[in-house]
Design a protein around this motif. Structure first.
Motif, PDB file in Angstrom:
ATOM      1  N   LEU A 174       0.866  -1.177   0.000  1.00 29.10           N
ATOM      2  CA  LEU A 174       0.000   0.000   0.000  1.00 29.10           C
ATOM      3  C   LEU A 174       0.901   1.225   0.000  1.00 29.10           C
ATOM      4  N   GLY A 175       0.680   2.131  -0.948  1.00 26.25           N
ATOM      5  CA  GLY A 175       1.570   3.295  -1.076  1.00 26.25           C
ATOM      6  C   GLY A 175       2.823   2.929  -1.846  1.00 26.25           C
ATOM      7  N   SER A 176       2.646   2.127  -2.907  1.00 28.52           N
ATOM      8  CA  SER A 176       3.821   1.605  -3.631  1.00 28.52           C
ATOM      9  C   SER A 176       4.578   2.680  -4.404  1.00 28.52           C
TER      10      SER A 176
ATOM     11  N   ASP B  83      19.525   2.973   5.206  1.00 33.00           N
ATOM     12  CA  ASP B  83      18.876   2.524   3.970  1.00 33.00           C
ATOM     13  C   ASP B  83      17.668   1.694   4.377  1.00 33.00           C
ATOM     14  N   MET B  84      16.479   2.146   3.976  1.00 33.87           N
ATOM     15  CA  MET B  84      15.251   1.492   4.427  1.00 33.87           C
ATOM     16  C   MET B  84      15.073   0.080   3.871  1.00 33.87           C
ATOM     17  N   LYS B  85      15.912  -0.305   2.913  1.00 36.96           N
ATOM     18  CA  LYS B  85      15.769  -1.663   2.356  1.00 36.96           C
ATOM     19  C   LYS B  85      16.073  -2.723   3.418  1.00 36.96           C
TER      20      LYS B  85
ATOM     21  N   GLY C  20       5.384   5.600  -3.183  1.00 32.73           N
ATOM     22  CA  GLY C  20       6.122   6.465  -2.257  1.00 32.73           C
ATOM     23  C   GLY C  20       7.544   5.977  -2.039  1.00 32.73           C
ATOM     24  N   SER C  21       8.238   6.681  -1.158  1.00 33.88           N
ATOM     25  CA  SER C  21       9.640   6.369  -0.881  1.00 33.88           C
ATOM     26  C   SER C  21       9.780   4.942  -0.317  1.00 33.88           C
ATOM     27  N   ILE C  22       8.968   4.600   0.677  1.00 31.73           N
ATOM     28  CA  ILE C  22       9.022   3.246   1.250  1.00 31.73           C
ATOM     29  C   ILE C  22       8.495   2.214   0.248  1.00 31.73           C
ATOM     30  N   GLY C  23       7.408   2.562  -0.428  1.00 31.26           N
ATOM     31  CA  GLY C  23       6.825   1.635  -1.408  1.00 31.26           C
ATOM     32  C   GLY C  23       7.831   1.259  -2.487  1.00 31.26           C
TER      33      GLY C  23
ATOM     34  N   ASN D 109       3.509   2.769   8.150  1.00 31.66           N
ATOM     35  CA  ASN D 109       2.579   3.850   8.486  1.00 31.66           C
ATOM     36  C   ASN D 109       2.434   3.984  10.005  1.00 31.66           C
ATOM     37  N   LYS D 110       3.401   4.706  10.609  1.00 30.10           N
ATOM     38  CA  LYS D 110       3.408   4.843  12.072  1.00 30.10           C
ATOM     39  C   LYS D 110       2.163   5.558  12.575  1.00 30.10           C
ATOM     40  N   GLU D 111       1.567   6.405  11.687  1.00 30.54           N
ATOM     41  CA  GLU D 111       0.394   7.174  12.108  1.00 30.54           C
ATOM     42  C   GLU D 111      -0.739   6.257  12.573  1.00 30.54           C
TER      43      GLU D 111
ATOM     44  N   VAL E 230       8.485  -1.524  10.248  1.00 29.92           N
ATOM     45  CA  VAL E 230       9.349  -1.194   9.114  1.00 29.92           C
ATOM     46  C   VAL E 230      10.216   0.021   9.459  1.00 29.92           C
ATOM     47  N   ASP E 231       9.716   0.878  10.340  1.00 31.93           N
ATOM     48  CA  ASP E 231      10.504   2.021  10.791  1.00 31.93           C
ATOM     49  C   ASP E 231      11.867   1.507  11.252  1.00 31.93           C
ATOM     50  N   SER E 232      12.950   2.158  10.820  1.00 36.40           N
ATOM     51  CA  SER E 232      14.291   1.615  11.100  1.00 36.40           C
ATOM     52  C   SER E 232      14.574   1.552  12.602  1.00 36.40           C
TER      53      SER E 232
ATOM     54  N   ASN F  94       2.188  -1.710   4.765  1.00 35.60           N
ATOM     55  CA  ASN F  94       1.416  -0.467   4.739  1.00 35.60           C
ATOM     56  C   ASN F  94       2.381   0.715   4.728  1.00 35.60           C
ATOM     57  N   ALA F  95       2.565   1.296   3.548  1.00 35.37           N
ATOM     58  CA  ALA F  95       3.478   2.436   3.384  1.00 35.37           C
ATOM     59  C   ALA F  95       2.728   3.666   2.885  1.00 35.37           C
ATOM     60  N   ILE F  96       1.435   3.725   3.239  1.00 36.10           N
ATOM     61  CA  ILE F  96       0.650   4.937   2.953  1.00 36.10           C
ATOM     62  C   ILE F  96       1.105   5.998   3.949  1.00 36.10           C
ATOM     63  N   VAL F  97       1.094   7.255   3.534  1.00 31.41           N
ATOM     64  CA  VAL F  97       1.492   8.305   4.467  1.00 31.41           C
ATOM     65  C   VAL F  97       0.254   8.861   5.198  1.00 31.41           C
ATOM     66  N   GLY F  98       0.417   9.116   6.500  1.00 30.75           N
ATOM     67  CA  GLY F  98      -0.609   9.823   7.271  1.00 30.75           C
ATOM     68  C   GLY F  98      -1.784   8.978   7.703  1.00 30.75           C
ATOM     69  N   SER F  99      -2.841   9.692   8.137  1.00 37.87           N
ATOM     70  CA  SER F  99      -4.005   9.022   8.712  1.00 37.87           C
ATOM     71  C   SER F  99      -4.750   8.149   7.704  1.00 37.87           C
TER      72      SER F  99
ATOM     73  N   TRP G  19      18.752  10.928   5.532  1.00 34.23           N
ATOM     74  CA  TRP G  19      17.775  10.010   4.936  1.00 34.23           C
ATOM     75  C   TRP G  19      17.075  10.670   3.750  1.00 34.23           C
ATOM     76  N   GLY G  20      16.739   9.877   2.720  1.00 30.60           N
ATOM     77  CA  GLY G  20      15.901  10.356   1.621  1.00 30.60           C
ATOM     78  C   GLY G  20      14.507   9.788   1.820  1.00 30.60           C
ATOM     79  N   MET G  21      13.517  10.651   2.107  1.00 31.67           N
ATOM     80  CA  MET G  21      12.188  10.137   2.481  1.00 31.67           C
ATOM     81  C   MET G  21      11.100  10.995   1.834  1.00 31.67           C
ATOM     82  N   GLY G  22       9.845  10.626   2.050  1.00 24.96           N
ATOM     83  CA  GLY G  22       8.709  11.414   1.568  1.00 24.96           C
ATOM     84  C   GLY G  22       8.654  12.773   2.267  1.00 24.96           C
ATOM     85  N   ARG G  23       7.824  13.674   1.714  1.00 28.42           N
ATOM     86  CA  ARG G  23       7.805  15.065   2.191  1.00 28.42           C
ATOM     87  C   ARG G  23       7.300  15.199   3.623  1.00 28.42           C
TER      88      ARG G  23
HETATM   89  N1  LIG Z   1      10.436   7.274   3.863  1.00 28.42           N
HETATM   90  C1  LIG Z   1      11.021   6.665   4.860  1.00 28.42           C
HETATM   91  O1  LIG Z   1      12.245   6.446   4.840  1.00 28.42           O
HETATM   92  C2  LIG Z   1      10.216   6.213   6.046  1.00 28.42           C
HETATM   93  C3  LIG Z   1      10.875   5.613   7.126  1.00 28.42           C
HETATM   94  C4  LIG Z   1      10.111   5.125   8.179  1.00 28.42           C
HETATM   95  C5  LIG Z   1       8.738   5.234   8.171  1.00 28.42           C
HETATM   96  N2  LIG Z   1       8.121   5.851   7.126  1.00 28.42           N
HETATM   97  C6  LIG Z   1       6.672   5.972   7.147  1.00 28.42           C
HETATM   98  O2  LIG Z   1       6.143   5.332   5.990  1.00 28.42           O
HETATM   99  C7  LIG Z   1       4.985   5.999   5.525  1.00 28.42           C
HETATM  100  C8  LIG Z   1       5.212   6.414   4.074  1.00 28.42           C
HETATM  101  O3  LIG Z   1       6.282   7.335   4.031  1.00 28.42           O
HETATM  102  P1  LIG Z   1       6.969   7.760   2.654  1.00 28.42           P
HETATM  103  O4  LIG Z   1       8.144   8.556   3.024  1.00 28.42           O
HETATM  104  O5  LIG Z   1       7.141   6.556   1.795  1.00 28.42           O
HETATM  105  O6  LIG Z   1       5.834   8.705   2.034  1.00 28.42           O
HETATM  106  P2  LIG Z   1       5.645   9.185   0.524  1.00 28.42           P
HETATM  107  O7  LIG Z   1       6.919   9.052  -0.229  1.00 28.42           O
HETATM  108  O8  LIG Z   1       4.992  10.506   0.578  1.00 28.42           O
HETATM  109  O9  LIG Z   1       4.611   8.106  -0.068  1.00 28.42           O
HETATM  110  C9  LIG Z   1       3.303   8.032   0.392  1.00 28.42           C
HETATM  111  C10 LIG Z   1       2.511   6.975  -0.346  1.00 28.42           C
HETATM  112  O10 LIG Z   1       1.152   7.054   0.106  1.00 28.42           O
HETATM  113  C11 LIG Z   1       0.274   7.327  -1.008  1.00 28.42           C
HETATM  114  N3  LIG Z   1      -0.789   8.227  -0.536  1.00 28.42           N
HETATM  115  C12 LIG Z   1      -0.717   9.572  -0.338  1.00 28.42           C
HETATM  116  N4  LIG Z   1      -1.899  10.039   0.101  1.00 28.42           N
HETATM  117  C13 LIG Z   1      -2.749   8.982   0.149  1.00 28.42           C
HETATM  118  C14 LIG Z   1      -4.125   8.831   0.495  1.00 28.42           C
HETATM  119  N5  LIG Z   1      -4.884   9.875   0.879  1.00 28.42           N
HETATM  120  N6  LIG Z   1      -4.678   7.599   0.433  1.00 28.42           N
HETATM  121  C15 LIG Z   1      -3.936   6.521   0.047  1.00 28.42           C
HETATM  122  N7  LIG Z   1      -2.620   6.603  -0.309  1.00 28.42           N
HETATM  123  C16 LIG Z   1      -2.043   7.821  -0.237  1.00 28.42           C
HETATM  124  C17 LIG Z   1       1.160   7.987  -2.055  1.00 28.42           C
HETATM  125  O11 LIG Z   1       0.588   7.834  -3.353  1.00 28.42           O
HETATM  126  P3  LIG Z   1       0.984   8.828  -4.593  1.00 28.42           P
HETATM  127  O12 LIG Z   1       2.479   8.883  -4.599  1.00 28.42           O
HETATM  128  O13 LIG Z   1       0.442   8.111  -5.778  1.00 28.42           O
HETATM  129  O14 LIG Z   1       0.338  10.133  -4.350  1.00 28.42           O
HETATM  130  C18 LIG Z   1       2.466   7.196  -1.867  1.00 28.42           C
HETATM  131  O15 LIG Z   1       2.375   5.961  -2.506  1.00 28.42           O
HETATM  132  C19 LIG Z   1       4.769   7.188   6.481  1.00 28.42           C
HETATM  133  O16 LIG Z   1       3.880   6.816   7.475  1.00 28.42           O
HETATM  134  C20 LIG Z   1       6.156   7.411   7.080  1.00 28.42           C
HETATM  135  O17 LIG Z   1       6.102   7.986   8.360  1.00 28.42           O
HETATM  136  C21 LIG Z   1       8.827   6.330   6.068  1.00 28.42           C
END
Ligand SMILES: NC(=O)c1ccc[n+]([C@@H]2O[C@H](COP(=O)([O-])OP(=O)(O)OC[C@H]3O[C@@H](n4cnc5c(N)ncnc54)[C@H](OP(=O)(O)O)[C@@H]3O)[C@@H](O)[C@H]2O)c1
Length: 392
Positions: A13-15, A269-271, A17-20, A128-130, A153-155, A103-108, A206-210
């Motif tokens: 889920l959230g493929s 590296d989140m891998k 995104g950065s984690i996806g 998705n820690k949220e 999945v959080d490191s 589950n790598a969707i961002v937010g609630s 780290w390189g992560m989502g916004r």
């Molecule tokens: N990035 C990291 O290194 C990292 C590390 C630890 C934990 N996390 C956690 O992992 C989660 C994802 O982080 P991320 O950095 O990968 O975020 P991200 O790059 O912003 O990716 C978010 C993903 O969620 C999808 N999404 C956005 N809004 C949505 C909605 N309303 N409904 C369903 N899907 C939605 C996006 O789809 P689109 O791209 O198609 O819009 C994208 O696939 C967060 O909870 C974050 O705290 C991330």
């Protein structure tokens, strides 16, 4: 002769995104162990189109209608099933074919998918820690009821899970969550009211989502992780310490009652945490994540500055209040971060807004899922209204 293991079918889920994207790379390294069954995204049409062609999932869900319609048209003659909306995410994760859901969707927006995954008795690898911040007690009770573990999945949490293997739970003195500190921690001169979006998005390690990158800059990300750790490992907040560790080499630690501290180290590296969650409890050799210790010049650890980063203190406070308080904190923060990214709120007002919304909320203890959903909505509406009133 040894029987070959059946491949596990994974939903991401959230493929897009950065984690996806990292998760898909890990699955690509283990094609003999996993197949991609399903994917979900919100609006990234081009990347989802590429992922469908490359990974050939059977089921795809989009949560933005325009993107869904375009993709449906594009793949109308193909075997892949393309659906729209959260109800279809819930349906996809519950299908009997599915073994693991990342589950790598961002937010609630990740909350209901986490519930659906556990309700269906599937393994939940949770980025998705949220979800846990909003409804930690409900989710961990559900996991217990279904006899399923939530695999972090959080490191930091992956690190703690690994460090906990060194002793018994009753021997644990404290969990030590490390934090890079984000781009502003060591900057003594920075004026928080003038921080720009591009400055906040420049994470040092780290390189992560916004959203998570801004959360790291306010240190609220570490506060969300504190709440996450509390529910994952059933440890009171008084026994969870946070240490600023700018090098991001030690991903977290466990201190035992005899004074031993066990740390987990690797490249940022989140891998690696993704692989650990997917293959848990097995370790399998890879060639992508090796840390050259001779290149690590120093490892430093500092106490967090709660005055400079008041958002972190608010997270401890919300966890102490319990009930619906962490859900309110999460919702207010989500709106504040989105508004900062859209240049409608200054960086310094993010914790201010969270504090105001939290203090105007009457906490409900032992909430059910409906309470959580309505409190989340309330806190978001209040936050939007407050931002309209106070301006940038
Ligand atoms: N990035 C990291 O290194 C990292 C590390 C630890 C934990 N996390 C956690 O992992 C989660 C994802 O982080 P991320 O950095 O990968 O975020 P991200 O790059 O912003 O990716 C978010 C993903 O969620 C999808 N999404 C956005 N809004 C949505 C909605 N309303 N409904 C369903 N899907 C939605 C996006 O789809 P689109 O791209 O198609 O819009 C994208 O696939 C967060 O909870 C974050 O705290 C991330």
């Amino acid at each position: 002769m040894k029987k070959s293991k059946e491949k596990k079918r994974v939903v991401i889920l959230g493929s897009t995104g950065s984690i996806g994207r990292s998760a898909l790379q890990v699955l690509n390294n283990f094609k003999d162990r996993f197949t991609v069954f399903g994917l979900s995204a919100h609006k990234n049409y081009d990347l989802m189109k590429y992922q469908i062609r490359e990974f050939k999932p059977e089921f795809v869900v989009l949560t933005r209608e325009e993107t869904y319609k375009e993709l449906k048209k594009e793949f109308s003659t193909k075997r892949v099933k393309i659906e729209f909306g959260i109800e279809n995410i819930k349906h996809m994760v519950s299908l009997p074919e599915v073994d693991i859901v990342i589950n790598a969707i961002v937010g609630s927006a990740g909350l209901l998918p986490s519930f659906a995954t556990l309700n269906a008795g599937k393994t939940l690898a949770l980025a998705n820690k949220e979800s846990l911040v909003m409804a930690g007690e409900l989710l961990s009770n559900l996991a217990k009821k279904k006899n399923r573990e939530i695999l972090p999945v959080d490191s930091e949490h992956s690190a703690i899970k690994q460090c906990l293997l060194a002793g018994k739970k009753k021997e644990v003195n404290k969990l030590i969550l490390t934090a890079s500190g984000g781009p502003f921690y060591l900057d003594k001169k920075i004026d928080f009211s003038r921080i720009t979006v591009s400055q906040a998005l420049r994470h040092p390690t780290w390189g992560m989502g916004r959203k998570i990158t801004v959360d790291s800059a306010t240190l609220i990300n570490k506060g969300l992780e504190l709440i996450e750790a509390h529910w994952l490992f059933e440890i009171p907040s008084a026994k969870i310490k946070i240490m600023i560790h700018p090098q991001s080499v030690v991903h977290s630690m466990v201190e035992y009652m005899d004074g031993s501290i066990i740390a987990q180290m690797s490249k940022p590296d989140m891998k690696l945490p993704l692989q650990y969650a997917l293959l848990y409890p097995e370790r399998v050799g890879t060639d992508n994540c090796f840390l050259d210790l001779s290149k690590v010049k120093a490892l430093t650890f500092l106490k967090p500055d709660f005055r400079k980063f008041p958002g972190l203190k608010l997270c401890y406070f919300a966890l102490e209040l319990g009930g619906t308080a962490p859900c309110v904190l999460n919702a207010a923060n989500e709106v504040a971060v989105e508004s900062f990214l859209n240049k409608k709120l200054s960086f310094d007002k993010i914790p201010l807004l969270v504090r105001k919304i939290l203090s105007s909320h009457k906490v409900k203890q032992n909430p059910d899922l409906n309470d959580i959903i309505s409190v989340d909505r309330w806190a978001k509406d209040e936050s939007i209204n407050l931002i309209r009133r106070i301006g940038r």
